[in-house]
Design an enzyme around this catalytic site. Structure first.
Site, mmCIF file in Angstrom:
data_model
loop_
_atom_site.group_PDB
_atom_site.id
_atom_site.type_symbol
_atom_site.label_atom_id
_atom_site.label_comp_id
_atom_site.label_asym_id
_atom_site.label_seq_id
_atom_site.Cartn_x
_atom_site.Cartn_y
_atom_site.Cartn_z
ATOM 1 N N THR A 49 0.079 -42.005 19.236
ATOM 2 C CA THR A 49 -0.186 -41.194 20.440
ATOM 3 C C THR A 49 -0.027 -42.021 21.716
ATOM 4 O OG1 THR A 49 -1.576 -39.540 19.386
ATOM 5 C CG2 THR A 49 -2.059 -40.025 21.693
ATOM 6 N N TYR A 106 -6.972 -50.303 20.457
ATOM 7 C CA TYR A 106 -6.958 -49.302 21.544
ATOM 8 C C TYR A 106 -6.396 -49.912 22.830
ATOM 9 C CZ TYR A 106 -8.655 -46.865 25.670
ATOM 10 O OH TYR A 106 -8.725 -46.270 26.906
ATOM 11 N N THR A 165 -6.554 -47.877 31.657
ATOM 12 C CA THR A 165 -7.911 -48.433 31.583
ATOM 13 C C THR A 165 -7.950 -49.887 32.044
ATOM 14 O OG1 THR A 165 -9.598 -49.109 29.973
ATOM 15 C CG2 THR A 165 -7.366 -48.922 29.136
ATOM 16 N N ASP A 166 -9.125 -50.312 32.476
ATOM 17 C CA ASP A 166 -9.289 -51.729 32.852
ATOM 18 C C ASP A 166 -9.262 -52.638 31.622
ATOM 19 O OD1 ASP A 166 -11.774 -51.014 31.776
ATOM 20 O OD2 ASP A 166 -12.951 -51.745 33.481
ATOM 21 N N GLU A 167 -9.380 -52.046 30.419
ATOM 22 C CA GLU A 167 -9.420 -52.878 29.207
ATOM 23 C C GLU A 167 -8.099 -53.595 28.939
ATOM 24 O OE1 GLU A 167 -11.160 -51.127 25.771
ATOM 25 O OE2 GLU A 167 -12.643 -50.039 26.933
ATOM 26 N N LYS A 169 -2.875 -49.146 24.954
ATOM 27 C CA LYS A 169 -2.836 -48.697 26.359
ATOM 28 C C LYS A 169 -2.021 -49.690 27.204
ATOM 29 C CE LYS A 169 -4.625 -45.657 28.092
ATOM 30 N NZ LYS A 169 -4.230 -44.246 28.292
ATOM 31 N N GLY A 214 -14.786 -58.326 17.938
ATOM 32 C CA GLY A 214 -13.937 -58.577 19.110
ATOM 33 C C GLY A 214 -14.476 -57.997 20.409
HETATM 34 P P1 NAD Z 1 -10.919 -38.266 25.107
HETATM 35 O O1 NAD Z 1 -10.803 -38.925 23.774
HETATM 36 O O2 NAD Z 1 -12.201 -37.623 25.501
HETATM 37 O O3 NAD Z 1 -9.778 -37.144 25.253
HETATM 38 C C1 NAD Z 1 -8.475 -37.334 24.795
HETATM 39 C C2 NAD Z 1 -7.786 -35.974 24.749
HETATM 40 O O4 NAD Z 1 -6.410 -36.181 24.360
HETATM 41 C C3 NAD Z 1 -8.386 -35.006 23.712
HETATM 42 O O5 NAD Z 1 -8.528 -33.723 24.272
HETATM 43 C C4 NAD Z 1 -7.366 -35.008 22.568
HETATM 44 O O6 NAD Z 1 -7.328 -33.780 21.856
HETATM 45 C C5 NAD Z 1 -6.075 -35.255 23.340
HETATM 46 N N1 NAD Z 1 -5.034 -35.854 22.490
HETATM 47 C C6 NAD Z 1 -5.150 -36.924 21.656
HETATM 48 N N2 NAD Z 1 -3.972 -37.177 21.043
HETATM 49 C C7 NAD Z 1 -3.079 -36.246 21.503
HETATM 50 C C8 NAD Z 1 -1.711 -35.993 21.248
HETATM 51 N N3 NAD Z 1 -1.025 -36.749 20.390
HETATM 52 N N4 NAD Z 1 -1.116 -34.967 21.905
HETATM 53 C C9 NAD Z 1 -1.820 -34.206 22.771
HETATM 54 N N5 NAD Z 1 -3.115 -34.385 23.044
HETATM 55 C C10 NAD Z 1 -3.751 -35.403 22.416
HETATM 56 O O7 NAD Z 1 -10.487 -39.381 26.156
HETATM 57 P P2 NAD Z 1 -11.001 -39.646 27.649
HETATM 58 O O8 NAD Z 1 -12.191 -40.520 27.605
HETATM 59 O O9 NAD Z 1 -11.044 -38.370 28.391
HETATM 60 O O10 NAD Z 1 -9.782 -40.528 28.198
HETATM 61 C C11 NAD Z 1 -8.675 -39.923 28.848
HETATM 62 C C12 NAD Z 1 -7.732 -40.990 29.335
HETATM 63 O O11 NAD Z 1 -8.400 -41.854 30.251
HETATM 64 C C13 NAD Z 1 -7.186 -41.901 28.234
HETATM 65 O O12 NAD Z 1 -5.828 -42.176 28.522
HETATM 66 C C14 NAD Z 1 -8.037 -43.155 28.340
HETATM 67 O O13 NAD Z 1 -7.316 -44.279 27.882
HETATM 68 C C15 NAD Z 1 -8.264 -43.209 29.831
HETATM 69 N N6 NAD Z 1 -9.478 -43.909 30.281
HETATM 70 C C16 NAD Z 1 -10.696 -43.556 29.773
HETATM 71 C C17 NAD Z 1 -11.846 -44.165 30.263
HETATM 72 C C18 NAD Z 1 -13.233 -43.784 29.761
HETATM 73 O O14 NAD Z 1 -14.212 -44.381 30.171
HETATM 74 N N7 NAD Z 1 -13.357 -42.770 28.917
HETATM 75 C C19 NAD Z 1 -11.752 -45.166 31.239
HETATM 76 C C20 NAD Z 1 -10.467 -45.507 31.724
HETATM 77 C C21 NAD Z 1 -9.354 -44.865 31.248
HETATM 78 O O1 TDX Z 2 -23.658 -46.903 20.047
HETATM 79 C C1 TDX Z 2 -23.123 -47.719 20.809
HETATM 80 N N1 TDX Z 2 -23.831 -48.827 21.188
HETATM 81 C C2 TDX Z 2 -23.318 -49.768 22.026
HETATM 82 O O2 TDX Z 2 -24.002 -50.759 22.340
HETATM 83 C C3 TDX Z 2 -21.789 -47.520 21.338
HETATM 84 C C4 TDX Z 2 -20.984 -46.309 20.940
HETATM 85 C C5 TDX Z 2 -21.293 -48.471 22.205
HETATM 86 N N2 TDX Z 2 -22.016 -49.573 22.543
HETATM 87 C C6 TDX Z 2 -21.483 -50.535 23.531
HETATM 88 C C7 TDX Z 2 -20.052 -50.983 23.320
HETATM 89 C C8 TDX Z 2 -19.569 -51.200 24.748
HETATM 90 O O3 TDX Z 2 -19.965 -52.491 25.197
HETATM 91 O O4 TDX Z 2 -21.473 -49.825 24.781
HETATM 92 C C9 TDX Z 2 -20.338 -50.178 25.570
HETATM 93 C C10 TDX Z 2 -19.528 -48.917 25.878
HETATM 94 O O5 TDX Z 2 -18.954 -48.465 24.647
HETATM 95 P P1 TDX Z 2 -17.932 -47.225 24.582
HETATM 96 O O6 TDX Z 2 -18.591 -46.014 25.146
HETATM 97 O O7 TDX Z 2 -17.401 -47.162 23.195
HETATM 98 O O8 TDX Z 2 -16.839 -47.644 25.644
HETATM 99 P P2 TDX Z 2 -15.805 -48.890 25.754
HETATM 100 O O9 TDX Z 2 -15.494 -49.475 24.433
HETATM 101 O O10 TDX Z 2 -16.317 -49.801 26.829
HETATM 102 O O11 TDX Z 2 -14.488 -48.100 26.270
HETATM 103 C C11 TDX Z 2 -14.605 -47.006 27.226
HETATM 104 O O12 TDX Z 2 -14.247 -47.407 28.512
HETATM 105 C C12 TDX Z 2 -12.906 -47.768 28.724
HETATM 106 C C13 TDX Z 2 -13.723 -45.842 26.798
HETATM 107 O O13 TDX Z 2 -14.075 -45.426 25.488
HETATM 108 C C14 TDX Z 2 -12.259 -46.222 26.867
HETATM 109 O O14 TDX Z 2 -11.447 -45.096 26.571
HETATM 110 C C15 TDX Z 2 -11.943 -46.706 28.263
HETATM 111 O O15 TDX Z 2 -10.641 -47.205 28.322
#
Ligand code: NAD
Ligand code: TDX
Length: 332
Positions: A97, A148, A121-123, A152, A273
């Site tokens: 994806t 992941y 993402t900042d990751e 990205k 990691g």
């Molecule tokens: P999410 O997992 O909540 O949502 C992802 C969505 O994409 C879902 O609705 C899923 O059904 C859809 N999807 C997955 N694979 C697909 C495919 N092959 N075709 C069509 N749709 C598909 O993710 P999110 O947290 O909303 O993240 C959205 C974007 O923002 C991502 O690109 C992520 O890398 C980026 N991002 C997220 C965060 C964060 O904190 N969540 C921070 C920075 C950047």
């Molecule tokens: O149960 C938990 N306990 C815990 O300590 C979970 C689920 C996570 N954690 C820690 C791991 C991370 O240090 O919390 C922090 C945040 O975890 P996540 O919500 O899984 O986020 P992270 O891995 O930081 O990534 C998120 O931010 C950047 C989003 O999932 C990504 O999509 C985005 O790119």
């Protein structure tokens, strides 16, 4: 008025983006979403029918993507496999994806000469030491840690290559950790909030000293809208709101906001990691595009988010038991 194709619009940030666009512009939106475990149509309820259309499909489906892209002005690409823990268990869908899906979109915007914005993402920059005075900048070298974040990072590289070699009109944004309504219960904050609602103790990975730079999802989305309006083609913008907090502090804030003792949580297995610290310097976005976050108080935004999960149990309840069973199986 313009017509946007929003990929991943049934996910956390994408669905909030669609609501944001409806409230702040007169644009039309087509959502393309595969509805994986992370997509939820309930997140898109209540949108005006005359401005919004939903298409269930895969961004890797070249023919479908080409057809949809040909009918819009701009593509905003949110769709991704987004959870680090899942990427450690099974990296394959992340490669498909996040890399092939991005390639598929880039080929379509190239063929039809459409504006493209890439959500990242900042990751991609790896992590910082806790005492490092520096933050991530647009020029920080890429050093991703997980399947992941490396997928990205690869997708960002594809975008830059398509912009330089084929003249695709692209911008990229790299944002820090989002919080707010409609985030899947597998993620840190919703998992702990719904645990407390269910009488389960929150779960902290390792010692919980890892720092994340929290931003409210509406602030992320207002920045994306600003980049679409005024961003310079070919440029990258870092999005962040100076929200650094360690995980232990966030759990303590959740417990205290929900009326529980601050130490009523468990330490569980650490993430392999596990990145130590993320921190964003968003000076470029603020000075060049005049963007500013609205949610400057994390505690207030967190309290509103907790309230949303209390009020919308029907939204998250169907996923909760399976998510907790998966975590329990890996000692988390
Ligand atoms: P999410 O997992 O909540 O949502 C992802 C969505 O994409 C879902 O609705 C899923 O059904 C859809 N999807 C997955 N694979 C697909 C495919 N092959 N075709 C069509 N749709 C598909 O993710 P999110 O947290 O909303 O993240 C959205 C974007 O923002 C991502 O690109 C992520 O890398 C980026 N991002 C997220 C965060 C964060 O904190 N969540 C921070 C920075 C950047
Ligand atoms: O149960 C938990 N306990 C815990 O300590 C979970 C689920 C996570 N954690 C820690 C791991 C991370 O240090 O919390 C922090 C945040 O975890 P996540 O919500 O899984 O986020 P992270 O891995 O930081 O990534 C998120 O931010 C950047 C989003 O999932 C990504 O999509 C985005 O790119």
């Amino acid at each position: 008025m313009s017509k946007l194709l929003v990929t991943g619009g049934a996910g956390f940030i994408g669905s909030n983006f669609v609501h944001h666009v409806m409230a702040h512009t007169d644009d039309q939106v087509v959502v393309l979403d595969k509805l994986t475990y992370a997509g939820n149509l309930a997140s898109l309820e209540g949108l005006p029918e005359n401005r919004y259309e939903f298409v269930k499909g895969d961004i890797c489906d070249r023919e479908l993507v080409d057809d949809l892209v040909s009918k819009v002005d701009t593509v905003v690409h949110f769709a991704a496999e987004s959870h680090n823990d899942n990427s450690l268990n099974n990296p394959e869908p992340f490669i498909t994806t996040n890399l092939y899906g991005t390639f598929s979109l880039l080929e379509a915007v190239r063929a039809h000469d459409k504006r493209y914005h890439h959500i990242s993402t900042d990751e991609v920059y790896g992590d910082l030491e806790l005492d490092d005075p520096d933050k991530f900048h647009e020029t920080t070298p890429y050093k991703p840690s997980s399947p992941y974040s490396s997928s990205k990072a690869g997708s960002d590289h594809l975008v830059r290559a398509w912009a330089r070699s084929f003249g695709v009109r692209a911008t990229i944004s790299n944002c820090s950790n989002n919080y707010g309504p409609r985030q899947h219960v597998e993620k840190f904050i919703p998992r702990q909030v719904t645990n407390v609602i269910d009488g389960i103790r929150p779960k902290l990975y390792g010692q919980g000293l890892n720092v994340r730079d929290w931003i409210h999802v509406d602030d992320h989305n207002s920045a994306v809208l600003r980049i679409l309006e005024a961003g310079e083609i070919g440029e990258t913008y870092l999005i962040g709101a100076n929200g650094e907090k360690d995980n232990k502090t966030v759990i303590e804030l959740i417990l205290s906001e929900m009326g529980q003792p601050a130490d009523a949580y468990d330490h569980v297995n650490d993430r392999p990691g596990h990145d130590m610290r993320y921190a964003i310097d968003s000076t470029k976005l603020r000075t060049e595009l005049g963007w500013q976050p609205k949610y400057n108080n994390f505690e207030t935004g967190l309290a509103a988010t907790i309230e949303w999960y209390r009020a919308n149990e029907g939204w998250w309840r169907p996923q909760k038991a399976a998510v907790e069973a998966k975590y329990a199986a890996q000692g988390q």
